[in-house]
Design a protein around this motif. Structure first.
Motif, PDB file in Angstrom:
ATOM      1  N   ALA A  41       0.814  -1.211   0.000  1.00 56.39           N
ATOM      2  CA  ALA A  41       0.000   0.000   0.000  1.00 56.39           C
ATOM      3  C   ALA A  41       0.850   1.264   0.000  1.00 56.39           C
ATOM      4  CB  ALA A  41      -0.923   0.010   1.219  1.00 56.39           C
ATOM      5  N   THR A  66      -1.407  -5.545   5.710  1.00 56.52           N
ATOM      6  CA  THR A  66      -1.459  -4.488   4.698  1.00 56.52           C
ATOM      7  C   THR A  66      -2.862  -3.901   4.589  1.00 56.52           C
ATOM      8  OG1 THR A  66       0.313  -5.572   3.455  1.00 56.52           O
ATOM      9  CG2 THR A  66      -1.026  -3.973   2.262  1.00 56.52           C
ATOM     10  N   ARG A  67      -2.909  -2.622   4.288  1.00 57.08           N
ATOM     11  CA  ARG A  67      -4.188  -1.912   4.136  1.00 57.08           C
ATOM     12  C   ARG A  67      -4.532  -1.832   2.650  1.00 57.08           C
ATOM     13  NH1 ARG A  67      -6.042   3.526   3.690  1.00 57.08           N
ATOM     14  NH2 ARG A  67      -7.905   3.947   4.955  1.00 57.08           N
ATOM     15  N   PHE A  68      -5.649  -2.498   2.277  1.00 58.28           N
ATOM     16  CA  PHE A  68      -6.047  -2.567   0.875  1.00 58.28           C
ATOM     17  C   PHE A  68      -7.268  -1.682   0.604  1.00 58.28           C
ATOM     18  CE2 PHE A  68      -3.568  -6.439   1.047  1.00 58.28           C
ATOM     19  CZ  PHE A  68      -3.017  -6.537  -0.225  1.00 58.28           C
ATOM     20  N   THR A  69      -7.185  -0.932  -0.487  1.00 55.00           N
ATOM     21  CA  THR A  69      -8.388  -0.318  -1.045  1.00 55.00           C
ATOM     22  C   THR A  69      -8.940  -1.286  -2.095  1.00 55.00           C
ATOM     23  OG1 THR A  69      -7.134   0.790  -2.791  1.00 55.00           O
ATOM     24  CG2 THR A  69      -7.432   1.994  -0.699  1.00 55.00           C
ATOM     25  N   LEU A  72      -6.571  -1.206  -5.122  1.00 58.82           N
ATOM     26  CA  LEU A  72      -5.308  -1.910  -4.960  1.00 58.82           C
ATOM     27  C   LEU A  72      -5.503  -3.420  -5.059  1.00 58.82           C
ATOM     28  CD1 LEU A  72      -2.298  -1.939  -4.353  1.00 58.82           C
ATOM     29  CD2 LEU A  72      -2.848  -1.810  -1.899  1.00 58.82           C
TER      30      LEU A  72
END
Length: 452
Positions: A41, A66-69, A72
């Motif tokens: 990210a 992990t930070r997902f949009t 992404l």
């Protein structure tokens, strides 16, 4: 490709952390994308593009924390898509404690090894429709803010949703699991649907909490099954379900109907339930079964009883792990058997149940029915009544509900005879006489005293 099986590390937060920051300034806990010092990210645009371009279908992924949009995640799956099948293919997938800011869609994704989402947080919906997982599918302690859809998902080994939380609905229709399926401690805010589910091994639904209904229509469990401590605000239904091994259903609380109609139990069954109603129409008991119930109105119409089946009214609440199950919302009407029509009663034992409304006409081997404990049959109206100019005195005695229906249909309802429920056929005396004779023999063989 040699697949290395997933093994959880002693400390799942011990991976190399990203040096970036989350909105608000908090430290990012995403796993670094080697050889960089940032997670996926936080990789700069050119470095992220290079990483995605270097991926090939079947590659292992490690994006723990992990930070997902949504964008992404879509880019990641696009990079792993097989040109020939148009389906993303992943090797071993590790998304423990990842955060998904919107919806999560892994529809049609093929996992060559384990798919691990333990501790992940999903803000929106999650979808694994028609996904195929060659290893294990692990969703322990996942939190899902929307709905969960796992229709026709195939897992070769086992699927685990222990202590998962789904705020909305959850669909597992036609999910196929080669091994074990474990949902222990899961919480689902609304409905859960397991229609057509195929489980090759053990199925565990212990301590699950459901705000709405639970449907297991046509589910097939090859191994044993357990529903210990299940709490359902609505109804639980198993129409057409098949359990080949032993089944432990309960202790559980069902706010409405526990529907076992047309289900097949190939192994021994123990069912302990507090429910408003228990429906067993055309249920097949191919092994011994013990039903210990509270509150329920029980319908056994046309059930197939091949081995001893006992139905017992329990006077005290069920206890699981030292605590009484919450039965609030259930009306204490006692356990009532509503129908034995079409049942072969040779293997049937009823203990301390209410038979006031029970329909007996059409029961097979009724003379072999065993009645234990305290039970209640319908009573004839007592006292002197007047019909026109002629006084009529009814003698107090135990009667069949069907006699009440017949006399009420002849205009004696005002005398206290109960009419038949709407749509119920009224039996004539010629059909009721043999029922009385068979019941009398059952009482005599059981050494029941008059008035008991």
């Amino acid at each position: 490709m040699t697949v290395v099986p997933y093994r959880a590390a002693p400390d799942t937060a011990s991976w190399p952390h990203c040096d970036g920051a989350l909105p608000g300034g908090a430290e990012c806990r995403g796993r670094r994308v080697e050889p960089h010092t940032a997670c996926l990210a936080h990789l700069p645009g050119d470095e992220r593009s290079a990483y995605l371009a270097g991926l090939r279908p079947g590659a292992d992924l490690d994006h723990r924390g992990t930070r997902f949009t949504e964008e992404l995640l879509s880019e990641l799956l696009t990079a792993l898509t097989e040109p020939s099948t148009h389906r993303p293919r992943i090797g071993q997938a590790r998304f423990e404690r990842a955060t998904f800011c919107g919806d999560v869609r892994f529809d049609l994704v093929e996992f060559d090894a384990d798919a691990v989402f333990d501790g992940a947080k999903i803000a929106g919906d999650i979808s694994f429709n028609q996904a195929e997982i060659s290893g294990r599918s692990l969703f322990r302690q996942v939190k899902i803010g929307g709905n969960g859809s796992f229709d026709r998902m195939k897992v070769r080994r086992r699927v685990v949703f222990e202590r998962a939380e789904i705020d909305g609905n959850a669909w597992f229709d036609r999910m196929n699991v080669g091994g074990r399926a474990v949902f222990d401690g899961a919480k689902i805010g609304r409905d859960a649907c397991f229609t057509g589910m195929e489980i090759g091994g053990y199925f565990s639904f212990d301590q699950v909490g459901l705000g709405g209904d639970a449907r297991f229509d046509r589910a097939h469990v090859s191994g044993s099954a357990s529903f210990r401590g299940l709490r359902v605000g609505g109804q639980v239904s198993f129409p057409g379900a098949a359990f080949e091994g032993a089944a432990l259903i309960g202790p559980m609380v069902c706010g409405r109907t526990l529907n076992l109609s047309e289900a097949v139990f190939g192994g021994a069954v123990t069912m302990e339930a507090a429910a408003a109603a228990v429906r067993c129409r055309r249920t097949r008991w191919a092994s011994t079964a013990a039903l210990r119930l509270r509150y329920a109105a029980v319908d056994l119409s046309d059930a197939v009883v091949e081995y001893p089946l006992s139905i017992t009214a329990r006077s005290r609440p069920f206890i699981v792990d030292g605590e009484e199950l919450d039965e609030s919302g259930l009306m204490d009407a006692g356990v009532r058997v509503m129908s034995l029509r079409g049942v072969d009663a040779a293997h049937l034992v009823l203990t301390s149940v209410d038979l006031t409304e029970c329909l007996f006409a059409g029961t097979i081997h009724l003379d072999q029915l065993r009645l234990e404990g305290r039970y209640t049959l319908a009573a004839a109206p007592s006292g002197l009544r007047r019909r026109g100019m002629r006084p009529v005195r009814w003698t107090p005695r135990r009667t069949l509900a069907e006699e009440h229906h017949w006399r009420a249909a002849r205009g004696w309802g005002a005398d206290g005879w109960t009419p038949a429920p709407r749509g119920e056929e009224v039996q004539e005396p010629a059909a009721l006489a043999p029922v009385y004779r068979q019941l009398r023999k059952a009482f005599e063989d059981g050494k029941h005293e008059p008035g008991r």
